[in-house]
Design a protein around this motif. Structure first.
Motif, PDB file in Angstrom:
ATOM      1  N   THR A   3      37.985  42.577  36.784  1.00 31.86           N
ATOM      2  CA  THR A   3      39.201  43.381  36.694  1.00 31.86           C
ATOM      3  C   THR A   3      40.419  42.637  37.231  1.00 31.86           C
ATOM      4  OG1 THR A   3      38.678  44.434  38.785  1.00 31.86           O
ATOM      5  CG2 THR A   3      38.022  45.591  36.776  1.00 31.86           C
ATOM      6  N   ALA A   4      40.252  41.747  38.183  1.00 34.34           N
ATOM      7  CA  ALA A   4      41.360  40.936  38.701  1.00 34.34           C
ATOM      8  C   ALA A   4      40.924  39.471  38.672  1.00 34.34           C
ATOM      9  CB  ALA A   4      41.723  41.358  40.110  1.00 34.34           C
ATOM     10  N   LEU A   5      41.530  38.709  37.794  1.00 32.51           N
ATOM     11  CA  LEU A   5      41.111  37.324  37.585  1.00 32.51           C
ATOM     12  C   LEU A   5      41.717  36.358  38.589  1.00 32.51           C
ATOM     13  CD1 LEU A   5      41.425  37.235  33.699  1.00 32.51           C
ATOM     14  CD2 LEU A   5      39.338  37.466  35.057  1.00 32.51           C
ATOM     15  N   THR A  29      48.293  41.955  38.541  1.00 36.53           N
ATOM     16  CA  THR A  29      47.167  41.093  38.174  1.00 36.53           C
ATOM     17  C   THR A  29      46.079  41.883  37.457  1.00 36.53           C
ATOM     18  OG1 THR A  29      45.717  39.319  38.931  1.00 36.53           O
ATOM     19  CG2 THR A  29      45.861  41.241  40.337  1.00 36.53           C
ATOM     20  N   SER A  33      45.078  40.816  33.826  1.00 41.61           N
ATOM     21  CA  SER A  33      43.662  40.546  33.582  1.00 41.61           C
ATOM     22  C   SER A  33      43.134  41.372  32.419  1.00 41.61           C
ATOM     23  CB  SER A  33      42.843  40.828  34.848  1.00 41.61           C
ATOM     24  OG  SER A  33      43.253  39.971  35.891  1.00 41.61           O
ATOM     25  N   VAL A  36      44.050  39.457  29.333  1.00 34.13           N
ATOM     26  CA  VAL A  36      43.188  38.279  29.176  1.00 34.13           C
ATOM     27  C   VAL A  36      41.795  38.706  28.739  1.00 34.13           C
ATOM     28  CG1 VAL A  36      42.117  36.326  30.362  1.00 34.13           C
ATOM     29  CG2 VAL A  36      44.505  36.892  30.819  1.00 34.13           C
ATOM     30  N   ASN A  37      41.253  39.728  29.361  1.00 36.25           N
ATOM     31  CA  ASN A  37      39.920  40.216  28.975  1.00 36.25           C
ATOM     32  C   ASN A  37      39.914  40.715  27.529  1.00 36.25           C
ATOM     33  OD1 ASN A  37      38.294  39.740  31.286  1.00 36.25           O
ATOM     34  ND2 ASN A  37      39.302  41.434  32.324  1.00 36.25           N
ATOM     35  N   ILE A  49      34.908  31.472  34.878  1.00 34.92           N
ATOM     36  CA  ILE A  49      36.339  31.534  35.195  1.00 34.92           C
ATOM     37  C   ILE A  49      36.794  30.172  35.704  1.00 34.92           C
ATOM     38  CG2 ILE A  49      36.049  32.384  37.558  1.00 34.92           C
ATOM     39  CD1 ILE A  49      38.520  34.168  36.975  1.00 34.92           C
ATOM     40  N   ARG A  54      42.905  31.514  35.110  1.00 34.83           N
ATOM     41  CA  ARG A  54      43.724  32.032  36.214  1.00 34.83           C
ATOM     42  C   ARG A  54      45.212  31.804  35.944  1.00 34.83           C
ATOM     43  NH1 ARG A  54      39.462  29.474  39.207  1.00 34.83           N
ATOM     44  NH2 ARG A  54      38.092  31.053  40.091  1.00 34.83           N
ATOM     45  N   ALA A  57      46.496  34.246  33.416  1.00 36.85           N
ATOM     46  CA  ALA A  57      46.690  35.562  34.034  1.00 36.85           C
ATOM     47  C   ALA A  57      47.956  35.581  34.892  1.00 36.85           C
ATOM     48  CB  ALA A  57      45.473  35.943  34.863  1.00 36.85           C
ATOM     49  N   CYS A 117      47.842  33.587  26.438  1.00 39.04           N
ATOM     50  CA  CYS A 117      46.384  33.394  26.481  1.00 39.04           C
ATOM     51  C   CYS A 117      45.975  32.222  25.603  1.00 39.04           C
ATOM     52  CB  CYS A 117      45.651  34.655  26.024  1.00 39.04           C
ATOM     53  SG  CYS A 117      45.516  35.904  27.289  1.00 39.04           S
TER      54      CYS A 117
END
Length: 131
Positions: A3-5, A29, A33, A36-37, A49, A54, A57, A117
Motif C-alpha cells: 500500500t505504501a511503496l 504516498t 502507490s 503504481v500498483n 521492489i 520507489r 512513486a 510509471c
C-alpha cells in the motif's frame, strides 16, 4: 500488493524530494502507490521492489501534491459574487485564472501518472499485460 511503496526518509534522502511536508506524505504516498500498483497490475511485492519503483512513486506523489496545492489556492481565492439568504446559496467568482488552467483533469492526471510509471518501470516488465 504494497500500500505504501516508499517512506519519507527515502523520499528526502534518496529521491531528493523537498516539496512535500512530512505531515502530508503518508496520504500522498498511499495515493501514488495506488497508481503504481494499478499500472503494474498489483505485481509489486517486497521481493521485487527497487529504486525505480520507489522513484516513480515519489514523482507521482510530487505531482499529486502540486495538484492538491493548486486546488487549495483556487478554493482560497474565490470571491463571493452573490449570496441569496432564503434557501441559502452562494455564487463565487474565481480570482485565480492562471492556477485554474494548471489543474489537470482526471484524464490528464491519469495520463501523467501512467507516463511517470512508464518512464521508471517499463523496463522492469511489471507493466506488461501478459503473463
Amino acid at each position: 500488493m504494497l500500500t505504501a511503496l516508499v517512506d519519507y526518509k527515502y523520499y528526502k534522502d534518496n529521491y531528493g524530494g523537498s516539496s512535500i511536508p512530512e505531515s502530508s506524505f503518508n496520504n500522498l504516498t498511499i495515493r501514488a502507490s495506488a497508481y503504481v500498483n494499478k499500472y503494474t497490475y498489483n505485481r509489486i511485492n517486497n521481493g521485487n521492489i527497487n529504486d525505480d519503483i520507489r522513484n516513480g512513486a515519489c514523482e507521482i506523489a510530487d505531482l499529486l501534491y502540486s495538484q492538491d496545492i493548486k486546488k487549495d489556492k483556487i478554493e482560497n481565492n474565490k470571491i463571493v459574487a452573490s449570496e441569496t439568504v432564503g434557501p441559502h446559496s452562494k455564487t463565487y467568482v474565481n480570482n485565480s485564472g492562471l492556477v485554474d488552467k494548471q489543474i489537470l483533469t482526471e484524464r490528464e492526471l491519469e495520463s501523467n501518472c501512467y507516463n511517470i510509471c512508464y518512464k521508471y518501470i517499463a523496463s522492469t516488465g511489471l507493466m506488461y499485460r501478459g503473463f
